[in-house]
Design a protein around this motif. Structure first.
Motif, short mmCIF file in Angstrom:
data_model
loop_
_atom_site.label_atom_id
_atom_site.label_comp_id
_atom_site.label_asym_id
_atom_site.label_seq_id
_atom_site.Cartn_x
_atom_site.Cartn_y
_atom_site.Cartn_z
N PHE A 81 0.81 -1.21 0.00
CA PHE A 81 0.00 0.00 0.00
C PHE A 81 0.85 1.27 0.00
CE2 PHE A 81 -2.53 -3.36 1.93
CZ PHE A 81 -3.68 -3.28 1.19
N ASP A 82 2.19 1.10 -0.03
CA ASP A 82 3.10 2.23 -0.18
C ASP A 82 2.98 3.25 0.95
OD1 ASP A 82 5.19 3.46 -1.39
OD2 ASP A 82 4.02 4.45 -2.95
N TYR A 83 3.05 2.77 2.19
CA TYR A 83 3.07 3.64 3.37
C TYR A 83 4.48 3.64 3.98
CZ TYR A 83 -2.08 3.71 3.56
OH TYR A 83 -3.40 3.89 3.27
N ASP A 84 4.78 4.68 4.76
CA ASP A 84 6.05 4.76 5.49
C ASP A 84 5.77 4.77 6.98
OD1 ASP A 84 7.67 4.95 3.18
OD2 ASP A 84 7.22 7.09 3.01
N LEU A 85 6.69 4.20 7.77
CA LEU A 85 6.55 4.20 9.22
C LEU A 85 7.14 5.48 9.81
CD1 LEU A 85 7.42 0.52 10.25
CD2 LEU A 85 5.27 1.73 10.67
N GLN A 86 6.36 6.13 10.68
CA GLN A 86 6.82 7.30 11.42
C GLN A 86 6.54 7.09 12.90
OE1 GLN A 86 5.42 11.07 9.93
NE2 GLN A 86 5.58 10.44 7.79
N THR A 87 7.46 7.55 13.76
CA THR A 87 7.26 7.45 15.20
C THR A 87 6.50 8.68 15.69
OG1 THR A 87 9.32 6.20 15.43
CG2 THR A 87 8.40 7.18 17.43
N GLY A 95 -4.83 6.83 29.77
CA GLY A 95 -4.22 8.15 29.94
C GLY A 95 -2.72 8.20 29.83
N ASP A 96 -2.06 7.11 29.53
CA ASP A 96 -0.60 7.11 29.41
C ASP A 96 -0.18 7.69 28.06
OD1 ASP A 96 -0.36 5.91 31.88
OD2 ASP A 96 -0.37 3.87 31.05
N ASP A 97 0.91 8.44 28.07
CA ASP A 97 1.51 8.95 26.84
C ASP A 97 2.64 8.01 26.42
OD1 ASP A 97 -0.10 11.24 26.64
OD2 ASP A 97 1.14 12.27 28.11
N VAL A 98 2.55 7.51 25.18
CA VAL A 98 3.55 6.57 24.68
C VAL A 98 3.94 6.97 23.26
CG1 VAL A 98 2.66 4.68 26.09
CG2 VAL A 98 1.80 4.99 23.77
N MET A 99 5.03 6.40 22.79
CA MET A 99 5.48 6.59 21.41
C MET A 99 5.34 5.26 20.67
SD MET A 99 6.38 9.81 21.36
CE MET A 99 7.33 9.97 19.85
N ALA A 100 4.91 5.34 19.44
CA ALA A 100 4.79 4.13 18.63
C ALA A 100 4.95 4.50 17.16
CB ALA A 100 3.45 3.44 18.86
N GLU A 101 5.22 3.52 16.34
CA GLU A 101 5.36 3.74 14.91
C GLU A 101 3.99 3.61 14.24
OE1 GLU A 101 9.57 2.62 13.26
OE2 GLU A 101 8.71 0.88 14.26
N VAL A 102 3.76 4.49 13.24
CA VAL A 102 2.47 4.56 12.55
C VAL A 102 2.73 4.56 11.04
CG1 VAL A 102 0.31 5.83 12.30
CG2 VAL A 102 1.60 5.96 14.46
N PHE A 103 1.92 3.84 10.29
CA PHE A 103 2.03 3.85 8.83
C PHE A 103 1.36 5.12 8.29
CE2 PHE A 103 2.64 -0.68 9.58
CZ PHE A 103 3.68 -0.96 8.69
N ILE A 104 2.17 6.01 7.70
CA ILE A 104 1.69 7.29 7.18
C ILE A 104 1.92 7.31 5.67
CG2 ILE A 104 1.94 9.80 7.27
CD1 ILE A 104 0.90 8.68 9.85
N PRO A 105 0.90 7.66 4.88
CA PRO A 105 1.11 7.73 3.43
C PRO A 105 1.96 8.92 3.04
CG PRO A 105 -1.08 8.52 3.98
CD PRO A 105 -0.49 8.00 5.26
#
Length: 373
Positions: A81-87, A95-105
């Protein structure tokens, strides 16, 4: 270990389980929100995207503790699907704040449409998407994702064919879960069509289990085949086009006379496909459709399932050329008086079996169709 946030189709747990190759009981799942982005349907596609915007919030699934192998499987699936991973930062349900990778076009890759709903998507596309993903992931470790991406439309067509097959009426005499034993299943080739090889045994009519067999099948989806008929002028429209298989087998005339035909697209009914193909191939509109039967085109070698139709049409215009350039089609149509058409059939000049089948249906029902004009 890595954490991924899914806002789209991989929130659908059956799909996530298939892609990761394990059940949800063994996956660490948490509801979370991605702020500053909204989830939208992609125009003319069956999957969503996120689009950046102030005040937008996307609800999704945080999957934590993924192994490098898990990440590799997800990237393989999403790679088509031609997406890139961004943190990006997320807020979990507690209510916790966390960081994760997300597929962004990539910017401008897709055009957002309406807000995306997981429940609406799952009801319409969930089962089909899981079947398509099953084929995609069967090639993991054998073919690169770049080979899979161009085949996604055909893979979805096959998935729709599998789904339709599973919904057909079961035999009261046979039970495939008991009467067929599948020992091995492979997909050695992927193209517009795909080949599947199986090692299996099946029960014989005397009740015994038969020997081990090795069988192959050309796997395809569903197709709509339609013969336009003008009951006023008593004529039909057939099409002529080059067919590579006839050429490859050595037939001296690979330009074949056929009925209008085409694959049924995902989300499309056979009737809708028949009307669309008539417009694309013959440049005419059908006013009414009559079902002329359905079935496998060659059940010993192919999974292709045909839906046959006669379509009433006004054939007062001269025959023309048609087809889609994007699919390499060069199609010429012919308008033939019914009597001459049946003479061709009786003389053995028609070599296309679906056309022959529809011609026989029309011969049996022609007077009824003409009586209604």
């Amino acid at each position: 270990m890595s954490d991924l946030f899914f806002y789209g189709t991989l929130r659908y747990v059956p799909l996530l389980e298939l892609v990761l190759g394990r059940t949800a009981d063994h996956i660490n799942l948490t509801q979370a929100e991605l702020h500053g982005y909204g989830a939208y349907s992609v125009r003319d596609q069956i999957f969503p995207m996120v689009d950046k915007g102030e005040g937008r919030v996307t609800h999704g699934l945080l999957v934590q503790g993924l192994t490098p192998g898990d990440i590799e499987r997800v990237i393989y699936y999403e790679g088509g699907f031609d997406y890139d991973l961004q943190t990006l930062p997320l807020r979990t349900a507690n209510g916790d704040d966390v960081m994760a990778e997300v597929f962004i076009p990539a910017p401008g890759l897709w055009e957002p449409s309406t807000p995306w709903s997981l429940n609406d998507w799952a009801a319409e596309w969930g089962e089909l998407t899981v079947l398509a993903a099953e084929e995609v992931m069967s090639h993991f470790g054998h073919l690169p994702a770049s080979d899979i991406a161009p085949r996604f439309p055909a893979i979805r067509m096959r998935a729709q064919g599998r789904l339709a097959a599973r919904r057909r009426e079961a035999s009261p005499e046979w039970d495939t879960s008991r009467d067929v034993v599948l020992q091995d299943h492979r997909r050695p080739y992927l193209g517009y069509f795909t080949m599947e090889d199986a090692t299996l045994r099946h029960r014989h009519f005397d009740g015994s289990m038969g020997p081990v067999l090795h069988r192959s099948a050309l796997v395809n989806g569903q197709a709509a085949v339609i013969l336009p008929y003008d009951p006023v002028r008593d004529c039909v429209l057939v099409v002529e086009q080059f067919r590579a298989p006839a050429y490859l087998i050595g037939d001296p005339n690979p330009w074949q006379i056929e009925a209008v035909a085409g694959m049924v697209d995902p989300g499309e009914s056979p009737e809708e496909a028949a009307r669309r193909e008539t417009r694309e191939e013959a440049n005419i509109e059908v006013t009414e459709l009559f079902a002329a039967g359905d079935g496998y085109s060659s059940s010993g070698s192919s999974t292709e399932f045909l839906h046959l139709f006669v379509g009433l049409a006004d054939l007062d215009e001269p025959a023309s050329t048609g087809g889609l350039e994007t699919e390499g089609e060069d199609i010429r149509s012919h308008i033939v008086p019914f009597a001459a058409f049946m003479d061709q059939l009786d003389q053995g000049k028609l070599k296309n079996v679906p056309l022959i089948s529809i011609a026989n249906w029309l011969a049996r029902n022609r007077e009824r169709l003409r009586a209604d004009i």
